[in-house]
Design a protein around this motif. Structure first.
Motif, short mmCIF file in Angstrom:
data_model
loop_
_atom_site.label_atom_id
_atom_site.label_comp_id
_atom_site.label_asym_id
_atom_site.label_seq_id
_atom_site.Cartn_x
_atom_site.Cartn_y
_atom_site.Cartn_z
N ASN A 43 -5.06 0.68 -4.91
CA ASN A 43 -6.27 -0.10 -4.58
C ASN A 43 -5.95 -1.56 -4.27
O ASN A 43 -6.71 -2.23 -3.58
N ARG A 57 -4.66 17.53 -3.02
CA ARG A 57 -4.05 18.40 -4.01
C ARG A 57 -4.58 19.83 -3.89
O ARG A 57 -5.16 20.37 -4.82
N ILE A 106 3.14 15.16 -0.54
CA ILE A 106 1.97 16.03 -0.55
C ILE A 106 0.98 15.52 0.49
O ILE A 106 1.06 14.37 0.93
N LEU A 163 8.05 9.93 -6.03
CA LEU A 163 6.88 10.38 -5.27
C LEU A 163 6.24 11.59 -5.94
O LEU A 163 5.02 11.67 -6.10
N PRO A 181 -0.30 7.38 -13.21
CA PRO A 181 1.05 7.96 -13.15
C PRO A 181 2.10 6.85 -13.02
O PRO A 181 1.77 5.71 -12.72
N MET A 190 -9.94 1.86 -12.38
CA MET A 190 -8.56 1.68 -12.83
C MET A 190 -7.95 0.31 -12.51
O MET A 190 -7.39 -0.34 -13.40
N ASP A 247 -8.46 8.20 -1.45
CA ASP A 247 -7.82 6.91 -1.67
C ASP A 247 -8.39 5.90 -0.67
O ASP A 247 -8.55 6.23 0.51
N PRO A 248 -8.67 4.68 -1.12
CA PRO A 248 -9.27 3.71 -0.18
C PRO A 248 -8.31 3.27 0.93
O PRO A 248 -8.73 2.57 1.86
N MET A 284 4.54 10.65 -9.13
CA MET A 284 3.30 9.92 -8.89
C MET A 284 2.21 10.86 -8.39
O MET A 284 1.02 10.56 -8.50
N GLY A 285 2.63 11.99 -7.85
CA GLY A 285 1.65 13.00 -7.43
C GLY A 285 0.99 12.68 -6.10
O GLY A 285 -0.12 13.15 -5.85
N GLY A 286 1.61 11.91 -5.27
CA GLY A 286 1.02 11.60 -3.96
C GLY A 286 1.56 10.29 -3.42
O GLY A 286 2.26 9.57 -4.13
N GLN A 287 1.23 10.03 -2.18
CA GLN A 287 1.76 8.83 -1.55
C GLN A 287 1.11 7.57 -2.11
O GLN A 287 1.72 6.51 -2.16
N GLN A 288 -0.14 7.66 -2.54
CA GLN A 288 -0.86 6.48 -3.03
C GLN A 288 -0.96 6.49 -4.55
O GLN A 288 -1.26 7.53 -5.14
N HIS A 289 -0.71 5.33 -5.13
CA HIS A 289 -0.86 5.22 -6.58
C HIS A 289 -2.34 5.00 -6.90
O HIS A 289 -2.95 4.08 -6.34
N PRO A 290 -2.90 5.80 -7.81
CA PRO A 290 -4.36 5.67 -8.03
C PRO A 290 -4.78 4.32 -8.62
O PRO A 290 -5.94 3.93 -8.47
N VAL A 291 -3.87 3.63 -9.30
CA VAL A 291 -4.24 2.32 -9.85
C VAL A 291 -3.85 1.22 -8.89
O VAL A 291 -4.69 0.44 -8.44
N LEU A 292 -2.57 1.18 -8.55
CA LEU A 292 -2.07 0.07 -7.74
C LEU A 292 -2.40 0.23 -6.27
O LEU A 292 -2.42 -0.76 -5.53
N HIS A 320 0.83 -1.20 0.00
CA HIS A 320 0.00 0.00 0.00
C HIS A 320 0.87 1.25 0.00
O HIS A 320 0.63 2.19 -0.74
N THR A 321 1.89 1.22 0.85
CA THR A 321 2.85 2.32 0.85
C THR A 321 4.06 1.85 0.07
O THR A 321 4.75 0.93 0.49
N MET A 322 4.30 2.47 -1.05
CA MET A 322 5.36 1.97 -1.93
C MET A 322 6.71 2.57 -1.57
O MET A 322 6.78 3.71 -1.10
#
Lengths: 640, 346
Positions: free
Chosen positions: A426, B265, B275, A413, B92, B40, B281-282, A416-424, A404-406
């Motif tokens: 999940n 953001r 950030i 980072l 991304p 996604m 995010d779930p 990716m634009g944030g700590q969580q990847h929007p695809v992975l 979850h935390t890569m």
């Protein structure tokens, strides 16, 4: 009715003695709670008049009379933490892990023996029955040598505790005093039973006596399991103490001390884990012997042995993640912060490693089964579809291991634009992971079913319908598991946790219903050819070695995680660890230490195997014909 | 029928390869085939499933046309495809550590596939054995080439690994450290395991988890308010009224960093590294008890425990600026807006 011969009398007496040994500690234990509850209370009352100090149980919240001293407040120094010029925690870690490995092995192998001996007794094919019996005997022989080593390692462990952590060990012993002697007596009972069981093998190999002998293995395993439960109560107490007040003073109820919040989940998890581990070790032994075998007969024998051990190990591996899930659920319910530290916080990365190891176990098991199809004529029809099973397994695996935390560089980072990847991202949460592991287990069940029908063609009139039904059942199972995994994102967390139940039920339905249906369909099936034992690729044997190594590595890893979740506590929230080593090791150090423990175990177990082989008797060749599938054919150098 | 399916599969396979090639060469942007928000993860798995089916079809069609694609190159090609897919298709960008994990697992998968049966394994290793045996001039040449190239390649990797780099080091950050058993805010102690949000109440003012759960926004393609559950309706009492009040507090204090869509953001977000947390995010608030958020909001980055290493959070301790009631209300709003339910225990 058969006459009462001397052998019979001896056997019945031996069995009675075992039962007596089993009951002895229990009988002795009976007054113990009474002593714990009443006698000291009486003493206190005498000393202080009518004043008795009462305390509140930290877990059960019941009131009890204080009968123990508070947990010692240790300080860093030679009094509480005497030491060599080495990290004491690493020494205790090593001693504990080795003892656990051997303890697990010697507890698991007798259960195997019991199952295999039972299979031998109920099998109608006499030659096969003899082979099963010989196999069970071989197992217990290995176990016997390992048993001595377990006892030695247990002694080393206690001495290490006494030498390096005297204050902590003293406290724990004082809490468990009412059952300490039972623990010791259980060892005596286990040893006595094991020796009678082993040395009585040849004397009790036929008819009624064989049943007596089999009953002895049941008694042996009951003793072993109770022994393990008692040992588990110590670690259960350290993680989730009960039966003491806030200061750690014993309140006189030993059942509360034993029956802590995590005791039962730990018991179940360890039984299953031990079995899977034992199967893995024996399978690795068989694989080693297969690779070193000089004759086709030996190859056939060890191929068969490896298969049986693997099948038993995997049978216990399949429910293991569910037992683990229950344990984690109870951990969360006991202390939220403990659960978060484990799965979302400090130790979360170790859980990703654990997920990887679990995945390796399932991949190895499936790979072995696919390789094993190579020794069956007629299994080719399934082999072309294996690539799709690989795809399913790998998709499940990838979801299961996605963190979850890569781990990433600050540049990544930002990209990716944030700590969580929007695809992975999940895939990094429990809902997806439940789906992943259930897909993997269901695929393993499917592989097993393909293996079971590899060289057979069903002759029942409804075979076509049965095959379609099975196909649809599996398809629905996959859809249900994946759908529930997705649905889990849209519902409250407490309901989501409950979703694991239908997911598990789906997987287990595949396991039980499909196995049962397949067995019915394959009754009286047309054989395309025999199973050619020994004609399996060498890659399959490496898969077995990989399987068992992954088991040992994972056991050490999980032991470390379970232990380090207490952070700076000897006994959670009761007795603080004030030694200089009350910090959590880095992931790298822990991984190295685990690898060292695994390596040491395998080197030492090789020694045990070698010792066992010194007294090995050659198995009569005539029995080989009884291997399922018939006489082995000369095996070409497969798989090179 | 089977042939038709395989042809369709083959077309999908070819289309997939061309599309990916376009993305690699930057002719087609990665977002040409959009990854749809909310779908996604499954979309990625679905695409991979289509590709596997497509490649199976392609292999079948080529064999049927008398031009079988060697198993060796099938294996290598598929692995390369997965690596390139992860690097150029998914956006991304996936961090290298995760791509390395996926790449290794994919390599294992390829090995399991090509060696599942003896026949396949022989086919796969045949080109390797040919080069090692060097029975033809071409293979002899290749063997010498490998003899030279492989050590250079390994040397290059070693050099690259050992060479000092000026990149910022990787951080293993604990995003959600374990909370304490209790926390003291404005002089009152809250037990995190058992405390509840006092504003999670129904219209009659009684604590009602189910009522509040039923009135959060709906997730999916965008977030939509439930009918008759508009917090900005002045007539609302109880939960929805407090959500509105929480929203006002959020937009006065929090949205500058956490964003007006609560996705981390905000206006100032990219001044920070990392950030701010993305509540949509779930893996963030959806996984946590409300009391956890209460503790984090109250104590801020400075109140993170040891486990929160490397304490990479600039969030102020909001207990210095907000009342306890305001903190609870803003938490209520965050769950309402994201459409998530707080973690609860049975």
């Amino acid at each position: 009715m058969a006459p009462l011969t001397g052998k019979r009398v001896f056997s019945i007496m031996a069995l009675c003695m075992m039962v007596g040994l089993l009951l002895l500690p229990i009988v002795i234990a009976l007054p113990s709670p009474a002593i714990g509850e009443e006698a000291p209370a009486g003493d206190t009352a005498k000393k202080d008049g009518d004043k008795v100090e009462k305390g509140r149980d930290v877990y059960y919240k019941t009131e009890g009379i204080v009968v123990g001293a508070p947990a010692p407040k240790t300080t860093d120094g030679p009094k509480d933490y005497p030491r060599y010029n080495f990290e004491s925690r690493v020494l205790i870690w090593f001693a504990n892990q080795q003892h656990l490995y051997y303890g697990s092995f010697v507890l698991a192998v007798p259960i195997f023996c019991m199952i295999i001996e039972f299979m031998g007794v109920v099998t109608k094919d006499k030659a096969l029955a003899k082979r099963y019996d010989q196999l069970a005997y071989d197992f217990i022989k290995i176990s016997l040598t390992a048993y001595s080593l377990t006892a030695i390692l247990g002694g080393i462990l206690i001495f290490t505790f006494l030498t390096l952590y005297p204050a902590f060990f003293g406290y724990l012993s004082s809490i468990f005093r009412p059952v300490m002697h039972i623990y010791a007596l259980m060892f005596v009972a286990e040893s006595g039973t094991l020796y009678i069981y082993y040395y009585g093998w040849d004397k009790m190999k036929e008819g009624f006596l064989k049943w007596i002998h089999l009953s002895m293995s049941v008694v042996l395993n009951i003793i072993g399991t109770l022994l393990m439960f008692l040992a588990n109560s110590w670690i259960g107490f350290m993680m989730s103490p009960a039966g003491v007040d806030e200061q750690g003073r014993y309140l006189g109820n030993i059942w509360h001390v034993i029956h802590t919040a995590l005791w039962n989940p730990l018991n179940l998890h360890r039984i299953l884990g031990n079995m899977a581990f034992g199967g893995g070790v024996v399978a690795a032994y068989a694989a080693y012997k297969f690779l070193a075998a000089k004759t086709d007969e030996d190859r056939a024998h060890y191929d068969w042995m490896g298969y049986i051990a693997m099948a038993l190990g995997v049978a216990f591996l399949i429910p293991l993640p569910f037992a683990g899930y229950w344990l984690m659920r109870e951990v969360y319910a006991y202390r939220q912060q403990m659960g978060i530290t484990l799965m979302g916080g400090l130790l979360a990365w170790l859980f990703i490693i654990q997920a990887t190891m679990i995945g390796i176990l399932f991949l190895s098991s499936n790979y072995y089964l696919w390789q094993a199809m190579g020794r069956m004529r007629g299994a080719e029809k399934y082999q072309r579809y294996i690539k799709y099973l690989v795809f399913l397994l790998i998709c499940g695996f990838l979801v299961f291991i996605t963190p979850h935390t890569m781990v990433m560089t600050p540049a990544e980072l930002k990209a990716m634009g944030g700590q969580q990847h929007p695809v992975l991202g999940n895939f990094g949460v429990m809902s997806a992971k439940n789906g992943g592991i259930n897909v993997m287990i269901t695929t393993t069940v499917l592989s097993f079913i393909w293996y079971m029908r590899g060289n057979k063609v069903s002759t029942v009139s409804w075979a076509k319908f049965g095959n379609i039904f099975m196909g649809v059942f599996f398809a629905c199972a996959y859809i249900n598991i994946i759908w529930l995994a997705i649905y889990g994102y849209y519902i409250p967390a407490n309901v989501r946790v409950g979703l694991s139940v239908p997911q598990v039920a789906t997987t287990l339905s595949c396991l039980f219903f499909m196995f049962a249906l397949n067995s019915v369909m394959m009754r009286g099936a047309k054989q395309m050819g025999p199973i050619e034992w020994g004609k399996i690729s060498v890659r399959s044997q490496y898969a077995l070695i990989m399987l068992s190594t992954a088991f040992t590595w994972m056991m050490a890893l999980m032991g470390y995680i379970r232990s380090s979740v207490r952070l700076f506590w000897h006994v959670n929230e009761i007795m603080r660890d004030n030694s200089p080593w009350a910090y959590t090791h880095t992931v790298g150090f822990a991984a190295n230490m685990i690898s060292f423990n695994v390596l040491f175990f395998w080197i030492s177990i090789l020694f045990v195997f070698w010792m066992g082989s010194l007294s090995a008797k050659k198995v009569p060749v005539e029995a080989r014909a009884g291997i399922p599938g018939g006489v082995p054919q000369p095996a070409p150098a497969a798989g090179h | 029928m089977k042939a038709l399916l395989m042809w369709v599969g083959a077309l999908i396979g070819v289309a997939g390869i061309l599309l990916l090639a376009g993305m690699i060469l930057n002719v087609v942007p990665s977002s040409a085939v959009r990854l749809v928000e909310g779908y996604m993860p499954m979309q990625m798995l679905f695409e991979l499933t289509c590709f596997v089916a497509g490649f199976a079809g392609l292999s079948y069609v080529m064999s049927a046309m008398g031009m079988p694609f060697p198993r060796f190159w099938q294996g290598i090609g598929f692995w390369a495809f997965i690596l390139l897919y992860l690097k150029y298709r998914v956006y991304p960008p996936i961090p290298f550590s995760v791509r390395a994990m996926y790449g290794t697992v994919s390599l294992v998968a390829v090995f399991m596939w090509v060696s599942a049966s003896e026949e396949d394994w022989k086919k796969f290793k045949q080109p390797i054995m040919n080069v090692l045996d060097a029975q033809t001039g071409m293979n002899k040449l290749l063997r010498y080439a490998y003899l030279v190239l492989l050590p250079i390649l390994i040397g290059g990797f070693s050099y690259n690994a050992m060479m000092p780099k000026s990149e910022e080091p990787i951080e293993l950050r604990t995003v959600h450290p374990a909370p304490p058993a209790s926390t003291k805010v404005h002089g009152k102690t809250y037990t995190l395991q058992t405390s509840q949000n006092p504003y999670r109440v129904n219209q009659e003012g009684k604590y009602d988890q189910e009522y509040t759960n039923a009135n959060i926004v709906e997730q999916g393609m965008g977030r939509l308010m439930k009918p008759n559950a508009n917090p900005w309706d002045d007539k609302n009492q109880g939960y929805l009224k407090y959500v509105r009040e929480g929203g006002e507090i959020f937009f006065q204090n929090c949205h500058f960093c956490h964003g007006d869509n609560l996705n981390g953001r905000g206006l100032h977000a990219f001044a920070f590294n990392p950030i701010p947390a993305n509540f949509t995010d779930p893996g963030t608030i959806a996984q946590l008890q409300e009391t956890f958020i209460f503790w984090r909001v109250s104590k801020g980055g400075i109140g993170l425990p040891n486990e929160g290493f490397p304490w990479a959070s600039v969030m102020p301790p909001w207990e210095q600026h907000l009342t306890v009631d305001e903190i609870w209300k803003v938490i209520l709003f965050e769950y309402w807006h994201t459409g998530y339910y707080p973690r609860t225990w049975d």
